[in-house]
Design an enzyme around this catalytic site. Structure first.
Site, PDB file in Angstrom:
ATOM      1  N   GLU A 140      19.745 -47.183 -28.143  1.00  0.00           N
ATOM      2  CA  GLU A 140      20.771 -48.202 -28.145  1.00  0.00           C
ATOM      3  C   GLU A 140      21.269 -48.650 -29.558  1.00  0.00           C
ATOM      4  O   GLU A 140      22.234 -49.432 -29.847  1.00  0.00           O
ATOM      5  CB  GLU A 140      20.586 -49.164 -27.002  1.00  0.00           C
ATOM      6  CG  GLU A 140      19.520 -50.086 -27.402  1.00  0.00           C
ATOM      7  CD  GLU A 140      19.221 -51.186 -26.279  1.00  0.00           C
ATOM      8  OE1 GLU A 140      19.661 -52.302 -26.761  1.00  0.00           O
ATOM      9  OE2 GLU A 140      18.825 -50.802 -25.178  1.00  0.00           O
TER      10      GLU A 140
ATOM     11  N   GLU B 210      30.071 -41.390  -8.385  1.00  0.00           N
ATOM     12  CA  GLU B 210      30.475 -41.669  -7.115  1.00  0.00           C
ATOM     13  C   GLU B 210      32.008 -41.120  -6.927  1.00  0.00           C
ATOM     14  O   GLU B 210      32.420 -41.287  -5.650  1.00  0.00           O
ATOM     15  CB  GLU B 210      30.189 -43.077  -6.823  1.00  0.00           C
ATOM     16  CG  GLU B 210      28.773 -43.637  -6.502  1.00  0.00           C
ATOM     17  CD  GLU B 210      28.362 -43.015  -5.142  1.00  0.00           C
ATOM     18  OE1 GLU B 210      29.141 -42.572  -4.420  1.00  0.00           O
ATOM     19  OE2 GLU B 210      27.024 -43.214  -5.139  1.00  0.00           O
TER      20      GLU B 210
END
Length: 295
Positions: free
Chosen positions: A113, A82
């Site tokens: 992860e 963004e």
């Protein structure tokens, strides 16, 4: 251990969640969400410290790099992407790493992860250096991928920030700045995409927005480095110029045309009644800060 983490504990208010009415569930979720801003308020000093590091990096040609797994990783990627349309920030200057690579944004990559080495390798792949700030996110505060990122970023000399949702988080010990937003047990046990995810999103909003203000991407409360890449943003650019200068929409459009669509240049042109070349020169001299350019 997971069973000792607040984010993994059972919420006593939702023990009969499967028996509650839809409205009562919604009301409970809303009440629990309302506790998040207060939890963040307790960490404002640490968030400010993080923005100081980011501003230092971006001002010296470095980068802001987010890293995380699962929801935390996706939130970092979301905030990073963004920054380009909102602040005209080149994509390579604000980046998001997610355990398992880009494909993990849309589909879980099992086991990614759990490996510190993958986090370290991702840092190496990006050539992280002393000019960068690396922000690792993990609701639990113990995700091996995030810790691996921080360990390697420290070794490479970067600024490091940890964002977690538990106090005394393991990953906090690997960061220059530790932000621990204690959001407590979720309505749905262990579903940290809820309050913990909301908290991380709000903290990232703060870090990126305040950092962009700190490097001259904002004038008054206007996002003057917005990229007019579609029809909506072209119209928004015109309105921003009008708001910043008091000019008519016609004059704003003319200035933007002369400025090749660059909002900051158009604003300085109108405020100083000068040509585009002079406006660009003044912005360059002042590091892109409109207020400094017009004063």
């Amino acid at each position: 251990m997971l069973d000792k983490l607040q984010t993994e504990s059972r919420n006593r208010r939702s023990m009969k969640l499967d028996q509650m009415s839809r409205y009562d569930i919604l009301k409970l979720m809303n009440e629990e969400d309302a506790t998040v801003p207060k939890a963040i308020e307790r960490e404002l000093d640490q968030i400010e410290a993080a923005t100081t590091l980011v501003i230092d990096s971006l001002s010296s040609g470095g980068r802001l790099i987010y890293a995380g797994a699962g929801t935390s990783g996706r939130l970092g990627v979301l905030d990073a992407v963004e920054c380009t349309p909102t602040f005209d920030m080149p994509a390579e200057r604000v980046q998001g790493l997610i355990a398992g690579g880009e494909g993990a944004f849309l589909k879980a990559v099992e086991g990614a992860e759990d490996q510190k080495s993958i986090g370290a390798e991702d840092c190496q792949r990006l050539n992280v250096n002393q000019h960068d700030t690396v922000v690792a996110l993990a609701a639990s505060g113990r995700t091996p991928y995030a810790i691996g990122v921080l360990e390697e970023a420290n070794r490479l000399g970067a600024h490091t920030v940890a964002i977690s949702c538990n106090k005394d988080a393991e990953m906090s010990t690997y960061a220059s700045v530790a932000i621990e937003v204690e959001t407590g047990p979720e309505v749905l046990t262990g579903s940290t995409r809820l309050k913990a995810g909301t908290a991380q999103k709000l903290v990232l909003n703060m870090i990126s927005t305040v950092s962009m203000i700190g490097i001259g991407k904002v004038y008054e409360n206007l996002m003057v480095d917005v990229q007019p890449t579609n029809a909506k943003l072209v119209e928004r650019s015109k309105r921003i110029v009008v708001e910043a200068t008091g000019a008519s929409i016609e004059d704003a459009a003319t200035a933007l045309q002369k400025a090749d669509g660059h909002v900051k240049t158009a604003i300085v042109m109108l405020l100083l009644q000068c040509e585009a070349d002079e406006a660009k020169e003044k912005l360059q001299e002042t590091g892109g800060f409109i207020r400094k350019a017009v004063n």
